[in-house]
Structure formats: C-alpha cells, structure tokens
Design a protein around this motif. Structure first.
Motif, PDB file in Angstrom:
ATOM      1  N   THR A  27      50.231  35.198  44.260  1.00  0.00           N
ATOM      2  CA  THR A  27      50.392  34.545  42.969  1.00  0.00           C
ATOM      3  C   THR A  27      51.223  35.437  42.055  1.00  0.00           C
ATOM      4  O   THR A  27      51.129  36.660  42.115  1.00  0.00           O
ATOM      5  CB  THR A  27      49.017  34.197  42.343  1.00  0.00           C
ATOM      6  N   PRO A  29      51.791  35.231  38.217  1.00  0.00           N
ATOM      7  CA  PRO A  29      51.506  34.501  36.988  1.00  0.00           C
ATOM      8  C   PRO A  29      52.567  34.614  35.894  1.00  0.00           C
ATOM      9  O   PRO A  29      52.874  33.611  35.248  1.00  0.00           O
ATOM     10  CB  PRO A  29      50.162  35.065  36.528  1.00  0.00           C
ATOM     11  N   ILE A  42      43.496  29.612  41.025  1.00  0.00           N
ATOM     12  CA  ILE A  42      42.947  30.845  41.607  1.00  0.00           C
ATOM     13  C   ILE A  42      41.465  30.709  41.921  1.00  0.00           C
ATOM     14  O   ILE A  42      41.004  31.116  42.995  1.00  0.00           O
ATOM     15  CB  ILE A  42      43.202  32.044  40.669  1.00  0.00           C
ATOM     16  N   LEU A  54      48.624  39.708  44.488  1.00  0.00           N
ATOM     17  CA  LEU A  54      49.255  39.630  43.178  1.00  0.00           C
ATOM     18  C   LEU A  54      50.664  40.189  43.253  1.00  0.00           C
ATOM     19  O   LEU A  54      50.895  41.262  43.803  1.00  0.00           O
ATOM     20  CB  LEU A  54      48.418  40.432  42.184  1.00  0.00           C
ATOM     21  N   GLU A  70      50.300  41.496  35.118  1.00  0.00           N
ATOM     22  CA  GLU A  70      49.982  40.436  36.076  1.00  0.00           C
ATOM     23  C   GLU A  70      48.478  40.327  36.285  1.00  0.00           C
ATOM     24  O   GLU A  70      47.935  39.226  36.396  1.00  0.00           O
ATOM     25  CB  GLU A  70      50.674  40.691  37.420  1.00  0.00           C
ATOM     26  N   VAL A  74      46.547  36.857  35.529  1.00  0.00           N
ATOM     27  CA  VAL A  74      45.901  36.067  36.581  1.00  0.00           C
ATOM     28  C   VAL A  74      44.461  35.730  36.196  1.00  0.00           C
ATOM     29  O   VAL A  74      44.000  34.610  36.410  1.00  0.00           O
ATOM     30  CB  VAL A  74      45.989  36.737  37.971  1.00  0.00           C
ATOM     31  N   VAL A  93      40.328  40.745  40.675  1.00  0.00           N
ATOM     32  CA  VAL A  93      41.731  40.931  40.291  1.00  0.00           C
ATOM     33  C   VAL A  93      42.257  42.271  40.804  1.00  0.00           C
ATOM     34  O   VAL A  93      43.370  42.348  41.334  1.00  0.00           O
ATOM     35  CB  VAL A  93      41.891  40.821  38.761  1.00  0.00           C
TER      36      VAL A  93
END
Length: 192
Positions: A27, A29, A42, A54, A70, A74, A93
């Motif tokens: 991902t 973001p 997510i 990430l 990031e 996220v 995360v």
C-alpha cells in the motif's frame, strides 16, 4: 507468493482471492492521496491475514518519500475509512514498514527485524524528551510515537549491514554538498 501495489479498489472477492493465493499487497497511502486514487481497505485486508507492506511509490506521485509519514497515513486513513479510531494499530503498521516487506521479498530470514544472525540494518530515532523534540512528548508508547509523531528528520543514525552510514545526523563517506550541487546541475540541464 507475488503481490500487487495500491489495491485501493478491492472487492470482497478480490480480497478473498488474495488470501487464498497468499498474495501480498504493497500500500502507498501518500501516493494514493496525491493522485486521488482512493483509500485501500487495510482493515479488511488485515482481517483476512493478508501480508500488507508499506511503500512510498515514487517521486512522481509522492514528493516526500518519508516512510514515517506513510506509517501515519496508513493508520489514519484506515481509521477514517472504517470510522473506527482503533483500526490498524501502531504495531501492525510498524510490521508493514519492516518485517512484512521482508516477507514479500522472501528475505525475512535476513532482514526486517532485529535478531541474531540477521543483517544489522537499523535506524536509531531520537525520542529524547526535550523542548526542541516536542512531538515526542509525552513518550508513553514508543511504537505509537514512531507511527504517529515521527518523521525522517527524527532519524539520528542509520546502519546498513553493520556499517554506519549516518551518525548523529552526519552522513559519512559522502559529500552531501557535492551531491546536491550535481543534482541541481542535472535539474538545470533538464529544465532549460
């Protein structure tokens, strides 16, 4: 297994397929926000135990390329998307930014966490509780502080495979001014 980037428009069927095939998701973001691409689901991915990594994408779609930003985005976007302040906690995360990427690359036996026998790829972040480091106050939860309050500017020391590349914010073995000068000359050449 393989994987895909962004994944902002995933149906339930898509998510189930990713889980079934053990596919990974990267991902990005900030890039998704800048391009108005959408917000990745997510929380739904995590519920299916899909390995989420990430990324930043690249400078054309994300000017900052700061992994700390990031990390904040996220979790913040997931909280917003799910109307749930507890969605996607800081520990998940941090894993997305470290060990999950190593798993995607099938290098988790060498990198992605600090363990005996793994490459010493480590950053040290200044969490000192003092006025000129005000975003670190209060420091009640170091992992949450990393995710919610930190930026690349907080990195004090960088070590790659045991070699110190930056210490006390001083880059070693590279003339930073020369690099900046060369970059500016390249930009001038391409912009004129």
């Amino acid at each position: 297994g393989g994987g895909a980037f962004h994944c902002v428009h995933m149906s339930e069927h898509d998510l189930d397929l990713f889980k079934e095939k053990h596919l990974n998701i990267v991902t990005n973001p900030a890039s998704n926000l800048k391009l108005a691409s959408g917000i990745a689901p997510i929380q739904a991915m995590l519920q299916r135990k899909i390995n989420i990594c990430l990324g930043t994408d690249g400078p054309a779609s994300n000017n900052c390329l700061d992994m700390f930003r990031e990390m904040f985005l996220v979790t913040g976007l997931a909280k917003y998307k799910n109307c749930d302040a507890s969605a996607v906690d800081a520990y998940k995360v941090l894993n997305m930014a470290t060990i999950n990427g190593a798993k995607l690359l099938q290098l988790d036996n060498k990198i992605g966490s600090i363990e005996v026998g793994k490459d010493a790829d480590i950053i040290l972040v200044n969490l000192e509780e003092k006025l000129d480091n005000i975003t670190m106050l209060p420091n009640l939860n170091k992992i949450a502080n990393l995710v919610y309050n930190t930026s690349g500017r907080s990195v004090d020391t960088t070590i790659v495979k045991g070699n110190i590349l930056m210490e006390n914010r001083q880059i070693k073995n590279v003339d930073v001014n020369e690099v900046i000068m060369k970059c500016n000359k390249i930009l001038e050449r391409h912009l004129s």
